[in-house]
Motif scaffolding. Structure first.
Motif, PDB file in Angstrom:
ATOM      1  N   SER A   1       0.831  -1.198   0.000  1.00 19.21           N
ATOM      2  CA  SER A   1       0.000   0.000   0.000  1.00 19.21           C
ATOM      3  C   SER A   1       0.870   1.255   0.000  1.00 19.21           C
ATOM      4  CB  SER A   1      -0.943  -0.011   1.186  1.00 19.21           C
ATOM      5  OG  SER A   1      -0.217   0.204   2.365  1.00 19.21           O
ATOM      6  N   TYR A   2       0.421   2.227  -0.778  1.00 22.32           N
ATOM      7  CA  TYR A   2       1.072   3.534  -0.828  1.00 22.32           C
ATOM      8  C   TYR A   2       0.268   4.428   0.102  1.00 22.32           C
ATOM      9  CZ  TYR A   2       3.755   2.290  -4.993  1.00 22.32           C
ATOM     10  OH  TYR A   2       4.626   1.715  -5.877  1.00 22.32           O
TER      11      TYR A   2
ATOM     12  N   ALA B   1       1.202   3.960 -10.306  1.00 23.73           N
ATOM     13  CA  ALA B   1       0.768   4.132 -11.694  1.00 23.73           C
ATOM     14  C   ALA B   1      -0.752   4.096 -11.807  1.00 23.73           C
ATOM     15  CB  ALA B   1       1.407   3.056 -12.564  1.00 23.73           C
ATOM     16  N   THR B   2      -1.389   3.167 -11.062  1.00 25.58           N
ATOM     17  CA  THR B   2      -2.855   3.104 -11.102  1.00 25.58           C
ATOM     18  C   THR B   2      -3.388   3.246  -9.677  1.00 25.58           C
ATOM     19  OG1 THR B   2      -2.682   0.710 -10.908  1.00 25.58           O
ATOM     20  CG2 THR B   2      -3.014   1.600 -13.127  1.00 25.58           C
ATOM     21  N   THR B   3      -4.475   3.997  -9.547  1.00 17.60           N
ATOM     22  CA  THR B   3      -5.104   4.166  -8.234  1.00 17.60           C
ATOM     23  C   THR B   3      -6.554   3.716  -8.357  1.00 17.60           C
ATOM     24  OG1 THR B   3      -5.498   6.443  -8.869  1.00 17.60           O
ATOM     25  CG2 THR B   3      -3.665   6.058  -7.405  1.00 17.60           C
ATOM     26  N   GLY B   4      -6.790   2.424  -8.148  1.00 19.50           N
ATOM     27  CA  GLY B   4      -8.134   1.879  -8.325  1.00 19.50           C
ATOM     28  C   GLY B   4      -9.052   2.195  -7.158  1.00 19.50           C
TER      29      GLY B   4
ATOM     30  N   ARG C   1      -4.825  10.552  13.348  1.00 16.40           N
ATOM     31  CA  ARG C   1      -4.203  10.941  12.074  1.00 16.40           C
ATOM     32  C   ARG C   1      -4.969  10.307  10.924  1.00 16.40           C
ATOM     33  NH1 ARG C   1       1.830   9.015  13.170  1.00 16.40           N
ATOM     34  NH2 ARG C   1       0.683   7.069  13.295  1.00 16.40           N
ATOM     35  N   TRP C   2      -5.425  11.145   9.983  1.00 19.99           N
ATOM     36  CA  TRP C   2      -6.128  10.620   8.816  1.00 19.99           C
ATOM     37  C   TRP C   2      -5.113  10.253   7.749  1.00 19.99           C
ATOM     38  CZ3 TRP C   2     -11.208   9.454   8.578  1.00 19.99           C
ATOM     39  CH2 TRP C   2     -12.029   9.965   9.593  1.00 19.99           C
ATOM     40  N   GLN C   3      -5.342   9.096   7.097  1.00 20.92           N
ATOM     41  CA  GLN C   3      -4.420   8.649   6.064  1.00 20.92           C
ATOM     42  C   GLN C   3      -5.189   8.120   4.866  1.00 20.92           C
ATOM     43  OE1 GLN C   3      -2.323   6.071   8.650  1.00 20.92           O
ATOM     44  NE2 GLN C   3      -0.592   7.466   8.884  1.00 20.92           N
ATOM     45  N   VAL C   4      -4.611   8.295   3.675  1.00 23.49           N
ATOM     46  CA  VAL C   4      -5.173   7.740   2.442  1.00 23.49           C
ATOM     47  C   VAL C   4      -4.184   6.714   1.936  1.00 23.49           C
ATOM     48  CG1 VAL C   4      -5.915   8.250   0.094  1.00 23.49           C
ATOM     49  CG2 VAL C   4      -6.205   9.951   1.862  1.00 23.49           C
ATOM     50  N   SER C   5      -4.663   5.522   1.559  1.00 24.06           N
ATOM     51  CA  SER C   5      -3.714   4.572   0.979  1.00 24.06           C
ATOM     52  C   SER C   5      -4.290   3.928  -0.278  1.00 24.06           C
ATOM     53  CB  SER C   5      -3.310   3.513   2.002  1.00 24.06           C
ATOM     54  OG  SER C   5      -4.395   2.696   2.316  1.00 24.06           O
TER      55      SER C   5
ATOM     56  N   THR D   1      -3.668   0.678  -3.099  1.00 22.68           N
ATOM     57  CA  THR D   1      -2.977  -0.601  -3.246  1.00 22.68           C
ATOM     58  C   THR D   1      -2.391  -0.695  -4.647  1.00 22.68           C
ATOM     59  OG1 THR D   1      -4.550  -1.558  -1.726  1.00 22.68           O
ATOM     60  CG2 THR D   1      -3.265  -3.093  -3.020  1.00 22.68           C
ATOM     61  N   ALA D   2      -1.140  -1.066  -4.726  1.00 23.18           N
ATOM     62  CA  ALA D   2      -0.493  -1.219  -6.034  1.00 23.18           C
ATOM     63  C   ALA D   2       0.564  -2.306  -5.930  1.00 23.18           C
ATOM     64  CB  ALA D   2       0.153   0.099  -6.455  1.00 23.18           C
ATOM     65  N   ALA D   3       1.048  -2.747  -7.099  1.00 21.24           N
ATOM     66  CA  ALA D   3       2.046  -3.819  -7.098  1.00 21.24           C
ATOM     67  C   ALA D   3       3.336  -3.319  -6.461  1.00 21.24           C
ATOM     68  CB  ALA D   3       2.311  -4.275  -8.525  1.00 21.24           C
ATOM     69  N   GLN D   4       4.029  -4.242  -5.812  1.00 22.05           N
ATOM     70  CA  GLN D   4       5.305  -3.901  -5.174  1.00 22.05           C
ATOM     71  C   GLN D   4       6.348  -3.602  -6.251  1.00 22.05           C
ATOM     72  OE1 GLN D   4       6.528  -3.906  -1.819  1.00 22.05           O
ATOM     73  NE2 GLN D   4       8.395  -3.210  -2.809  1.00 22.05           N
ATOM     74  N   PRO D   5       6.972  -2.412  -6.246  1.00 24.94           N
ATOM     75  CA  PRO D   5       8.018  -2.147  -7.237  1.00 24.94           C
ATOM     76  C   PRO D   5       9.295  -2.920  -6.900  1.00 24.94           C
ATOM     77  CG  PRO D   5       7.749  -0.262  -5.780  1.00 24.94           C
ATOM     78  CD  PRO D   5       6.728  -1.266  -5.361  1.00 24.94           C
ATOM     79  N   ALA D   6      10.081  -3.222  -7.953  1.00 24.16           N
ATOM     80  CA  ALA D   6      11.325  -3.971  -7.733  1.00 24.16           C
ATOM     81  C   ALA D   6      12.345  -3.080  -7.041  1.00 24.16           C
ATOM     82  CB  ALA D   6      11.867  -4.467  -9.062  1.00 24.16           C
ATOM     83  N   VAL D   7      13.195  -3.713  -6.221  1.00 26.96           N
ATOM     84  CA  VAL D   7      14.282  -2.987  -5.568  1.00 26.96           C
ATOM     85  C   VAL D   7      15.422  -2.860  -6.577  1.00 26.96           C
ATOM     86  CG1 VAL D   7      15.963  -3.116  -3.693  1.00 26.96           C
ATOM     87  CG2 VAL D   7      13.618  -3.866  -3.305  1.00 26.96           C
ATOM     88  N   ALA D   8      15.985  -1.657  -6.730  1.00 30.97           N
ATOM     89  CA  ALA D   8      17.098  -1.460  -7.665  1.00 30.97           C
ATOM     90  C   ALA D   8      18.315  -2.199  -7.123  1.00 30.97           C
ATOM     91  CB  ALA D   8      17.406   0.030  -7.792  1.00 30.97           C
TER      92      ALA D   8
END
Ligand SMILES: [Zn+2]
Length: 416
Positions: A2-3, A144-147, A158-162, A164-171
């Motif tokens: 989650s972002y 990239a996408t916020t469904g 504390r209010w938060q917005v999250s 869900t998106a795919a986990q990006p690869a670690v460089a």
């Protein structure tokens, strides 16, 4: 993954969001109530399925104005969330049965098909039905996408917005290294190459929390002073939880970046933090013997604070997105098995920090040694087909020592 972003609702928006959370909680709790009503033995009919539950929601909205004043999409999503939670529990994806949500503790709601608007470099806004554009701080780039957006309010308010998106690869670049990891309480994370990582922990904050909890216990329920103390305590514990999560994210990224193969013990944390059973006194039916419940509670607190499960999950998420192999092995006797000769005896572990084999005299730091045993078990374990093509990568310092044979590893596994 989650972002998550910190939301800054206006005073009017807080009222609207709180109402959404109340409705979502009401609908969820009603679904819980229905499920437990039909689960009672002897009832012939089955609990309503998700379609009939949605119909019942529409009927309830037609009848009750206070429910109709809320957003139907938020309320429907609460039902869908509940269905998903029940499915997860029934298919053993989650070990927690969906249960009652409590006001002030589980505050949250979901918004589907969200519109997100970037306001400037630092701020963006998400549209919430009947509330309007909710601003949030862009502390990291948007996915990239916020469904769907999940809006929550924690105990510290504390209010938060999250999203869900795919986990990006670690460089990362392939390093060819393999590492075994021993998770513990005294040393949160010991690696087979001799590193020790400690979960950040503030004794000062602990003392402050104890003082606040004691003060709260003396204050009258519902009083303003008690609410203020509760808020201060919630803020303190939320900050400590934030520090732990931050440490887990940084440590898991560091591990995935540095190693091609990561070996964990398959710890059943839920079983490890059980309360000790009560010991009835054989001479006195009305009394119980001491069962060290208090000491176990303290240990359980330390285990929870070490975030073993979260750490393993985040490493697995990042590893699978970055092409790193994670192996889990049987944890039985990993702290008492000798790395050099395979002799397994509780006396091998001389103290918290010292391992000395009673058969061959091999000596090492106990946690590093356990991590090396775990690495050896992981390298000896059969791999899934896609990993069979490549050779087992050379490990860190652990590879310099004599490898225990596969037979020895399987024997220690069979001893479990
Ligand atoms: Zn030995």
């Amino acid at each position: 993954m989650s972002y998550r972003y910190r939301a800054c609702p206006t005073a009017t928006q807080v009222e609207g969001l709180a109402l959404h959370c109340q409705h979502a909680r009401y609908v969820w709790n009603l679904a819980c109530e229905q499920q437990s009503y039909y689960a009672v033995a002897g009832r012939v009919s089955r609990p309503p399925n998700s379609a009939s539950r949605c119909r019942q929601l529409a009927e309830a909205r037609a009848e009750f104005d206070w429910l109709a004043a809320g957003s139907s999409s938020v309320q429907q999503q609460a039902l869908r969330d509940w269905d998903q939670a029940l499915r997860n529990w029934l298919t053993h994806r989650s070990h927690r049965r969906p249960s009652w949500r409590k006001a002030g503790r589980d505050e949250g709601c979901c918004v589907r098909d969200v519109h997100v608007r970037r306001l400037n470099r630092r701020w963006a806004a998400v549209f919430v039905p009947k509330v309007g554009w909710l601003r949030f701080r862009l502390s990291r780039p948007l996915p990239a996408t916020t469904g769907m957006a999940r809006i929550t309010c924690d105990r510290a308010g504390r209010w938060q917005v999250s999203f869900t998106a795919a986990q990006p690869a670690v460089a990362r670049e392939s390093t060819g290294s393999a590492v075994g990891i021993d998770r513990g309480v005294a040393v949160t994370l010991a690696t087979s190459d001799g590193q020790h990582h400690h979960m950040p922990h503030s004794g000062k904050a602990d003392r402050k929390a104890r003082t606040l909890a004691a003060r709260m216990s003396r204050q009258r329920r519902g009083s303003h002073r008690r609410t203020a103390t509760k808020q201060a305590l919630a803020k303190l514990t939320a900050r400590a939880a934030d520090r732990r999560k931050d440490w887990v994210e940084k440590t898991s990224t560091r591990l995935v970046r540095a190693h091609d193969v990561i070996v964990f013990e398959d710890l059943r944390v839920t079983n490890m933090v059980r309360k000790p059973a009560a010991k009835p006194d054989p001479d006195n039916a009305a009394a119980f013997l001491p069962n060290r419940a208090r000491a176990k509670a303290g240990l359980n607190r330390s285990i929870h604070r070490s975030c073993w499960g979260l750490l393993a999950r985040r490493v697995e998420d990042k590893a699978s997105a970055s092409g790193v192999t994670v192996v889990t092995v049987n944890p039985a006797h990993s702290s008492t098995e000798c790395r050099a000769c395979g002799h397994t005896q509780p006396g091998n572990r001389e103290s918290q920090t010292v391992f000395r084999c009673l058969a061959c005299g091999h000596q090492a730091h106990a946690d590093t040694h356990a991590a090396q045993v775990i690495l050896a078990r992981g390298l000896a374990a059969p791999r899934p087909p896609q990993d069979m093509g490549q050779d087992p990568p050379p490990g860190g310092s652990a590879r310099g020592k004599p490898e225990p044979s596969v037979a020895r590893t399987t024997r220690s596994q069979a001893a479990a």
